[in-house]
Structure formats: C-alpha cells, structure tokens
Scaffold this active site. Structure first.
Site, short mmCIF file in Angstrom:
data_model
loop_
_atom_site.label_atom_id
_atom_site.label_comp_id
_atom_site.label_asym_id
_atom_site.label_seq_id
_atom_site.Cartn_x
_atom_site.Cartn_y
_atom_site.Cartn_z
N TYR A 1 -5.43 -0.24 2.94
CA TYR A 1 -6.80 -0.75 2.88
C TYR A 1 -7.75 0.19 2.15
O TYR A 1 -8.92 -0.15 1.95
CB TYR A 1 -7.34 -0.98 4.30
N ASP B 1 7.15 -4.33 14.41
CA ASP B 1 7.71 -5.68 14.56
C ASP B 1 8.15 -5.92 16.01
O ASP B 1 7.94 -6.99 16.58
CB ASP B 1 8.85 -5.96 13.57
N LYS C 1 5.52 1.66 11.64
CA LYS C 1 6.79 1.31 10.98
C LYS C 1 7.40 2.59 10.41
O LYS C 1 7.78 2.66 9.23
CB LYS C 1 6.54 0.29 9.85
N ASP D 1 -4.70 -4.83 11.86
CA ASP D 1 -5.29 -6.10 11.44
C ASP D 1 -4.41 -7.26 11.93
O ASP D 1 -4.89 -8.22 12.54
CB ASP D 1 -5.42 -6.11 9.91
#
Ligand code: NAP
Length: 422
Positions: free
Chosen positions: A161, A285, A231, A309
C-alpha cells in the site's frame, strides 16, 4: 488557542483537544471539543449528518457538547477548492488531534492515488484499528454470531500500500526490471512483455510500533491474546520479518504481562498466567478460515496492511452487513475514525445506506477521548434499535418482519432513544 484557517470555518464555540504526551496518547479533552468531520464521497453525505445526530445526542446525554467542524477531501474538496486533499484539511486534522471521516472514492487502475492512504501516511496514523463485534438483531450468516468479537490492528503506512509501483511500458519500470534481473540476479523470474512492478516494504520500526499498540490495547482492555497474522512462509523477509519483530516486542518489552504461545506450552502446559496476554501467530490463509471455524479462540489480531484490509472486511461481513463494522486510524496523540466500508456511489444521496458503521466509528472516537460512558450509551441505543427490526435496507432484507427505514430516519430514532433513556 484555537487554530484558525483561511478556507475552513472553525466553530465559534468549543475548545480543541490537545495533547500532553503524544506517544502515550495522553490528551487534554474539554467537555466541548471541536471535532473535524469529513463527510466523504458517495454515501458519505448520507451517513455523515446521521452520525453527527446520534453522537451529538450521546455527548449531550453524558454532559458534553461536540462542535463539529466540516473539513473537505475528495469530491467536495474538488468542488470547493479544485484539489483532492487541501493542506488545510491535513492541518486541521493534525492540530485538532481527532476527527471523524466518511468514505472517499478511489478510481481503479488510473487517476489519483487513494486519498485514504495519503491521509493515513501524511498524519502518520500508523495503526488501523477495526473491531468486529456482534450486536443483537443483526442478520449474521453465522449460526453463533455472538462469538465474533475480534479487533484487527492493521499496519497502515507500509506494505504494497506504500504506493511504490511502476506502470507497464515506462522507462522506470524497465529500469526496475533490469535492476532486479541483472543486478539482483533474478534472471527469468519476470515474464517477457509489459509488466507492472510494485515494492513491498515492511520495516522493523513500522512493525514494532503497530504490535506494541495491539499488545497495549489487549492489556488495557483485558483481552486474552494477540495473534500476529502473516504470510511469512512465502514472503520471508517482509511478512516473516513482521512475525519475528512482533515476537521481539512481545518478549523484550512486557515482562510477565505477556507470554508467547510456545513458552506457554513448553513451561506451563498451555495454562496462561492470570491476566497475561498470550502472543501467537497464524499464517494469513489459515487465519481467514479459523476466523470462521474457531472464532471464539481469537481476540486481537495484528497484521501487515494488505492482510488487514482483507481480513477486517471478512470479519465485518460475518456481522451481516458491511454497513456495520467501524474503524479508526491511530497515530501518536492523533486519531481519525472511519467506517470500514467504502463510498458505494450507486446508493449516494438516496437516504438508503446504513449509518451504523459511521456511528460505531464515533464510538471509537469517544473511547479515544476517554468518554467510555458516551460510547456505552451509543451501543445500548443501537442495540435496542437493531433488535426492534426498524433498520436500513441491508439488515431489513434478511429479516422476516423488519421495517425498512432510511439513513436519516434510522439515525433519528437512535438519537431519540438516547434522549429518552434514563
Ligand atoms: P463499498 O463502497 O464498501 O460497497 C460494497 C458493498 O457493501 C455495497 O454495494 C453494499 O452492498 C455494502 N455496503 C457498503 N456500505 C454500506 C452501508 N453503509 N450500508 C449498507 N451496505 C453497505 O465498496 P466498493 O464498492 O468496493 O468501493 C466503492 C468505493 O469506495 C471505491 O472507490 C473504493 O476505493 C472506496 N473505498 C473507500 C474506503 C474508505 O474511504 N476508507 C474503504 C473502502 C472502499 P449491497 O449493494 O449488497 O447492499
């Protein structure tokens, strides 16, 4: 002294919130604060006045008065000043310390960059705090919605971002491609032909101040755990760094108040010490599915920008409507509250959408000011209103015997409940 501006009208009465220790969020909060408000684009002009009405009533019910000060960004700023994000708006939000903002539209693919991202970066509002908690009467798709009570702490200034990216077919992107392939040795990793390239910075500094806020929040609010969501298995030096630096903060700065999940099992057979916050980590995930299947095991979740987000929208959707989950962007001695949802241009000006997320964002503002009583008054009134079935379209469409209200009517009824309550 009350700051004055050339192009913004400062209310004649009221005092600004000031700060005594920014890093510790120690504020001087008058009973009659001036609070800047950006209605925002699209449905912002529907939900802005609705939230003012309810929050004003809650302030009055607890012996205070809010002096709202309209400031402008996005379409309203383009109309008034011919620019998206006027310097006065940034100065006002910075000098008055707190604010409430509706959604701002961001064009996809081309046009100007996100004004939301710019506001968060310019004011260094580095933590995006997004609670998702159930309110009785919401038509949640879950069968046990009351188990949903998590608070996402999303890093707000870094990650993909940050806006460091280069467009296809430009000299800049070709220079970056050449650098990556030839100097850094990632030969044959980027497909031939046009390509866009972005950079994902995740720093120790940015991570640690975010995780610190999440842990402080958990300790202050008696929460059981802080989960680092990343992640790091794939993006080892960015998201993996986030995980490692997060644990470093937990282990180095909090003594017995915080314990890691590993230590808990190695030394205490999984039994946490009383009042201690447990810090653990989950791969993003996995976290998305755990949030659905094992919701009650999670509490405060800290994560890099993009994960935050996605995950906060997913958490909010479990409440039954994106018209409900609130948010706040917090920096040192400064905060700007705003709903999670966007500007939904297709419903703009129709007196249709749900103002609850904007109103609940006002609750976060109240909590930041130390107005816990006003925050509770707002929640009680919303609870009663939503349970009554007299709600906006997004909730009513899932009810068998609800009654559909417009944005304004819904807010008026909530404000009336506040005034009528003892
Ligand atoms: P969105 O505006 O959040 O709308 C997505 C859907 O969520 C709507 O179609 C509606 O669903 C539901 N929804 C959103 N707000 C609601 C409300 N107050 N009450 C009831 N339902 C509500 O997302 P988007 O369409 O992807 O984005 C539109 C623009 O907003 C984009 O320019 C985006 O960049 C911007 N945006 C801004 C912010 C921000 O300012 N912080 C955040 C996100 C997006 P149904 O139609 O199914 O009822």
């Amino acid at each position: 002294m009350v700051p004055q501006y050339e192009r913004i009208e400062v209310p004649p009465d009221g005092e600004p919130v000031s700060v005594t220790d920014a890093a510790a969020d120690e504020l001087n909060v008058p009973d009659d604060p001036i609070v800047p408000i950006i209605y925002g684009d699209g449905t912002g002009t529907d939900i802005g006045p609705a939230a003012e009405r309810v929050l004003g009533a809650a302030a009055e019910a607890t012996g205070r008065e809010i002096h709202w000060m309209r400031v402008y960004a996005g379409e309203s700023a383009r109309e008034r000043y011919g620019e998206n994000l006027p310097a006065e708006t940034l100065s006002a939000l910075s000098e008055f310390r707190v604010g409430l903002k509706g959604p701002l539209t961001t064009p996809v693919g081309a046009g100007f960059r996100s004004l939301n991202v710019a506001l968060r970066r310019e004011l260094d509002l580095y933590a995006n705090v997004r609670p998702a908690y159930y309110i009785d009467g919401l038509p949640s798709p879950r069968h046990d919605p009351e188990e949903m009570d998590v608070v996402v702490f999303r890093e707000n200034t870094e990650d993909v971002y940050a806006g460091i990216e280069w467009e296809e077919d430009t000299a800049d992107v070709e220079r970056v491609r050449e650098f990556v392939e030839e100097e850094m040795g990632y030969d044959d990793m980027i497909h031939d032909g046009p390509v866009g390239i972005g950079v994902k910075p995740v720093s120790e500094f940015g991570t640690k101040r975010l995780v610190r806020r999440a842990i402080d929040y958990a300790l202050e609010r008696d929460r059981d755990s802080v989960t680092l969501v990343h992640k790091g298995n794939i993006m080892k030096f960015t998201e993996g760094g986030f995980r490692d630096w997060g644990y470093e903060v937990a282990e180095a700065e909090y003594g017995d108040e915080v314990i890691t999940e590993d230590t808990l099992w190695q030394e205490r057979d999984g039994e946490p010490p009383e009042d201690a916050v447990v810090v653990n980590d989950r791969i993003a995930d996995n976290m998305l599915q755990q949030l659905l299947t094992r919701t009650d095991e999670y509490d405060v979740l800290a994560m890099p920008n993009l994960n935050g987000d996605y995950l906060s929208d997913a958490a909010g959707a479990q409440l039954g409507s994106l018209g409900v989950p609130p948010g706040a962007n917090v920096g040192d001695g400064r905060m700007l509250a705003e709903p999670v949802h966007g500007s939904t241009p297709k419903y703009a000006g129709q007196n249709k959408v749900n103002p609850t997320a904007m109103i609940l964002s006002g609750r976060l503002l109240f909590e930041y000011l130390g107005w816990e009583d006003a925050s509770e008054v707002v929640l009680e009134a919303l609870r009663a209103q939503i349970s009554s079935g007299r709600v906006t379209y997004d909730i009513e469409r899932h009810l068998d015997d609800g009654e559909r209200l417009g944005t304004s009517e819904f807010a008026t009824e909530v404000a009336d409940r506040i005034r009528a309550s003892p």
